[in-house]
Design a protein around this motif. Structure first.
Motif, PDB file in Angstrom:
ATOM      1  N   LYS A 138      40.112  32.523  47.628  1.00  0.00           N
ATOM      2  CA  LYS A 138      40.962  33.471  46.904  1.00  0.00           C
ATOM      3  C   LYS A 138      40.392  34.892  46.976  1.00  0.00           C
ATOM      4  N   GLU A 139      39.119  35.049  46.666  1.00  0.00           N
ATOM      5  CA  GLU A 139      38.539  36.395  46.629  1.00  0.00           C
ATOM      6  C   GLU A 139      38.545  37.045  48.008  1.00  0.00           C
ATOM      7  N   LEU A 140      38.204  36.258  49.039  1.00  0.00           N
ATOM      8  CA  LEU A 140      38.113  36.864  50.373  1.00  0.00           C
ATOM      9  C   LEU A 140      39.496  37.212  50.919  1.00  0.00           C
ATOM     10  N   GLU A 168      42.064  37.976  49.126  1.00  0.00           N
ATOM     11  CA  GLU A 168      42.513  39.161  48.373  1.00  0.00           C
ATOM     12  C   GLU A 168      41.869  40.431  48.922  1.00  0.00           C
ATOM     13  N   ASN A 169      40.618  40.341  49.307  1.00  0.00           N
ATOM     14  CA  ASN A 169      39.976  41.513  49.919  1.00  0.00           C
ATOM     15  C   ASN A 169      40.673  41.911  51.212  1.00  0.00           C
ATOM     16  N   ALA A 170      41.062  40.904  52.009  1.00  0.00           N
ATOM     17  CA  ALA A 170      41.749  41.198  53.271  1.00  0.00           C
ATOM     18  C   ALA A 170      43.087  41.884  52.992  1.00  0.00           C
ATOM     19  N   SER A 193      35.473  50.034  46.248  1.00  0.00           N
ATOM     20  CA  SER A 193      36.141  51.246  46.717  1.00  0.00           C
ATOM     21  C   SER A 193      37.482  51.412  46.007  1.00  0.00           C
ATOM     22  N   LYS A 194      37.765  50.513  45.031  1.00  0.00           N
ATOM     23  CA  LYS A 194      39.147  50.437  44.542  1.00  0.00           C
ATOM     24  C   LYS A 194      39.420  51.180  43.246  1.00  0.00           C
ATOM     25  N   ILE A 195      38.415  51.323  42.404  1.00  0.00           N
ATOM     26  CA  ILE A 195      38.601  52.181  41.228  1.00  0.00           C
ATOM     27  C   ILE A 195      37.354  53.030  41.067  1.00  0.00           C
ATOM     28  N   LEU A 253      44.360  44.183  44.435  1.00  0.00           N
ATOM     29  CA  LEU A 253      44.067  42.920  43.771  1.00  0.00           C
ATOM     30  C   LEU A 253      42.659  42.924  43.189  1.00  0.00           C
ATOM     31  N   GLY A 254      41.729  43.549  43.919  1.00  0.00           N
ATOM     32  CA  GLY A 254      40.357  43.616  43.439  1.00  0.00           C
ATOM     33  C   GLY A 254      40.122  44.924  42.695  1.00  0.00           C
ATOM     34  N   PHE A 255      39.080  44.955  41.881  1.00  0.00           N
ATOM     35  CA  PHE A 255      38.680  46.202  41.218  1.00  0.00           C
ATOM     36  C   PHE A 255      37.333  46.050  40.539  1.00  0.00           C
ATOM     37  N   GLU A 274      32.818  42.527  42.187  1.00  0.00           N
ATOM     38  CA  GLU A 274      31.908  41.416  41.895  1.00  0.00           C
ATOM     39  C   GLU A 274      31.934  40.311  42.936  1.00  0.00           C
ATOM     40  N   ALA A 275      33.058  40.207  43.681  1.00  0.00           N
ATOM     41  CA  ALA A 275      33.254  38.995  44.473  1.00  0.00           C
ATOM     42  C   ALA A 275      32.199  38.844  45.565  1.00  0.00           C
ATOM     43  N   LEU A 276      32.041  39.866  46.395  1.00  0.00           N
ATOM     44  CA  LEU A 276      31.092  39.706  47.507  1.00  0.00           C
ATOM     45  C   LEU A 276      29.677  39.489  46.993  1.00  0.00           C
TER      46      LEU A 276
HETATM   47 MG    MG Z   1      37.566  41.664  45.950  1.00  0.00          MG
END
Ligand code: MG
Ligand code: ADP
Length: 598
Positions: free
Chosen positions: A35-37, A39-41, A87-89, A101-103, A106-108
């Motif tokens: 899910k996290e990866l 969403e990053n894509a 890089s998102k917020i 989707l990410g902000f 933390e995921a990576l």
């Molecule tokens: Mg992410």
């Protein structure tokens, strides 16, 4: 703290322990990595994403995600694994208008803390010639260099939870995990039809979508053409929200809510409140234990949606949740009312083929065969005719009510079958079969609901009925008394475990058999312990069910006509209050197919 023990000393945890604890919140299981990866894509603006699941000996050994998104510069590639690097917020205020989707950044970091990760990336249209390769294991960078790479990003995650044995031990079976990954991917594919996704399991393709501007294409890819055939659109607009998507005919329902996919502002989420609202839009079109299939995309003012509720971002908090839910319920219910919901006969169904004449009659085949011959109406002299006449007359719709165009076509009665079904012919020459009890139940239900005969809805019993109840039932029944009296029951406590029933609703007809009152109260009390509907709804359903003519009552042609006439006046003529169909149709083509005449 018991005496004899040392006073505990507070100290700060070292960063790697902190990371592992935090990682547990984001990376609960292998499917969270997917899910996290993915969403990053998506956030990286990818047009296509490939997911490879590698497994051996019943375990997922690797997850690889390849995207053709924006990629990362060498500096960013290293930063990406630092906790809270994003890089998102840039500040909390950005969350109010968030589109990615990410902000959380933390995921990576979390994934790298509990697995071995290899990242290869090259930024798009940047003129940078070489790609970057980083290998990081348990949070420690072991390789960082240049490599030849296409634009975009590839991440390979192996040995998940290798350094957290406790978590590894509690991993579910690979099938559970694959099912979970499928569910997540279904949601992601549906929420991003503009991206093509491919999911492989040990190089076997499991799922694929092509980019498309039409959500139905994606739904068809994921769930098949049969599902799509049974969907119809919902579109509505409210000041704070637009709803668009598809919901199923009631005939396409499920035991669980797994096929209710909800996307809010491009984010696939799970919300029991929204699922509940969709379900309640179907009202009595579905049986109690069934849920519809729905694919809904909501665009809600971002200020009303708090996405920062849970590390996995699968839950959101909605301001004005009640209004949002009510708007959804209303849209679903109105969309359903616009539809022709008479289910067509299943042409391929084996159950419609009669057994050969020599075959033994199945034991369950018990209704009177003599009545079952389709030979026009049995103009019956059955004593039941008088009784059912009474019941039907009592439910005559009063005149003076504006009559909306019926949702059912005009139907001419052909005959009656087994005291259960009415056979008819529509204007357009289709054969219809109507379940007379279910139809009458629907008629009564709507009448009670509308409280048509408000003043004379109660009729006194000549002999009041005494009811005895167990202590548990007594307390339920006491709670029900006010609601019961609104519907026309006059019921009094008589002390101890005893109640006295003095009057019942008119729609129940003449109740010579007072045992039925006992049954009605039993139905209500037992339903109250399991029930989900409110009291009034429950009472209405029980009245409708007990008041309706019974299966096995042979109706005259005139009575059949009257049932059809009244059914056509109802708001929802297609199902009984429990969600069972009242009417099924067979077109000539359906019949021809069954007889293999085509
Ligand atoms: Mg992410
Ligand atoms: P978040 O998505 O919350 O920002 P992540 O830890 O998932 O946090 O990712 C950290 C950062 O790494 C992202 O903000 C993004 O800049 C970069 N990144 C991660 N995955 C990709 C990718 N597939 N393509 C391009 N950049 C990526």
């Amino acid at each position: 703290m018991s005496s004899g023990q040392d006073t505990p000393v507070i100290h700060l945890l070292d960063p790697s322990t902190v990371n592992q604890i935090a990682a547990g919140e984001v990376v609960e299981r292998p499917s969270s990595v997917v899910k996290e990866l993915v969403e990053n894509a998506i956030d990286a603006g990818a047009g296509s994403v490939r997911i490879d699941l590698l497994a051996s000996e019943g375990k997922i050994t690797g997850i690889r995600i390849i995207d053709d998104g924006c990629g990362m510069s060498p500096q960013d590639a290293a930063l990406a694994f630092v906790p809270h690097a994003t890089s998102k917020i840039s500040g909390i205020e950005d969350l109010d208008t968030i589109r990615t989707l990410g902000f959380r950044g933390e995921a990576l970091a979390s994934i790298a803390a509990v697995a071995n990760v290899t990242l290869t990336t090259k930024p798009r249209d940047s003129g940078i010639v070489a790609g970057t390769r980083i290998v990081i294991s348990g949070g420690v960078v072991t390789e960082h260099g240049e490599v030849g790479a296409p634009e975009g990003t590839t991440i390979l995650v192996e040995d998940i939870f290798f350094n957290t044995p406790a978590r590894k031990k509690f991993l579910k079976s690979i099938n559970t995990e694959l099912a979970q990954i499928h569910t997540i991917m279904e949601g992601i594919c549906f929420s991003h039809p503009q991206i093509s996704f491919r999911l492989f399991y040990n190089n076997h393709e499991q799922m694929m979508t092509d980019r498309s501007t039409r959500p139905l294409d994606t739904i068809a890819r994921l769930f098949g053409a049969d599902t799509v055939k049974n969907l119809f659109p919902v579109e509505s607009e409210f000041p704070f929200m637009t709803i668009s998507g598809y919901i199923s005919q009631p005939s396409l329902s499920r035991k669980d809510m797994a096929r209710m996919l909800v996307v809010i502002n491009g984010r696939f989420i799970s919300s029991s409140v929204i699922n509940g609202a969709v379900r309640s839009g179907y009202g009595t079109l579905l049986a109690k234990d069934r849920s519809p299939v729905a694919f809904l995309s909501l665009t809600i003012d971002t200020a009303l949606v708090d996405v920062n509720v849970h590390p996995t971002k699968k839950l959101v908090r909605l301001s004005r949740e009640k209004e949002i839910a009510e708007a959804i319920r209303k849209s679903v219910s109105e969309a359903l009312l616009r539809q022709d919901l008479i289910p067509a006969a299943e042409a391929s169904s084996q159950s419609t083929v009669l057994p050969p004449a020599t075959a033994e009659k199945p034991a369950a085949y018990t209704y009177p065969v003599a009545d079952a011959v389709v030979r026009g109406v049995s103009e019956s002299t059955h004593t039941g005719t008088i009784d059912s006449d009474l019941r039907l007359r009592q439910t005559e719709l009063p005149t003076g009510i504006p009559v909306l165009p019926s949702k059912l076509p005009a139907i001419e009665v052909i005959g009656e079958f087994g005291g259960i079904y009415i056979l008819g012919r529509t204007e357009s020459g289709e054969l219809v079969i109507i379940d007379q009890h279910a139809a009458h139940e629907r008629i009564l239900y709507e009448q009670v609901q509308l409280r048509l005969n408000a003043e004379h809805q109660s009729q006194e019993l000549i002999w009041p009925v005494i009811l005895h109840r167990t202590p548990k039932e007594v307390s339920i029944l006491k709670d029900l008394i006010p609601a019961l009296s609104e519907e026309g029951f006059v019921l009094e406590e008589f002390g101890g475990d005893t109640f006295i029933v003095r009057a019942i609703p008119v729609v129940l007809g003449r109740m010579e058999d007072t045992g039925i009152i006992d049954e009605i109260i039993s139905d209500l009390v037992s339903d109250a312990t399991t029930g989900s509907a409110n009291n009034r709804e429950r009472i209405t359903r029980v009245i409708a069910c007990r008041g309706a003519i019974k299966a096995g009552t042979v109706c005259s042609r005139e009575q059949c006509r009257r049932i059809i006439h009244q059914l056509r006046l109802t708001n929802n003529p297609f199902t009984c209050p429990h969600g069972r169909p009242t009417i099924i149709r067979f077109s000539r083509a359906d019949l021809d197919a069954m007889f293999k005449r085509t």
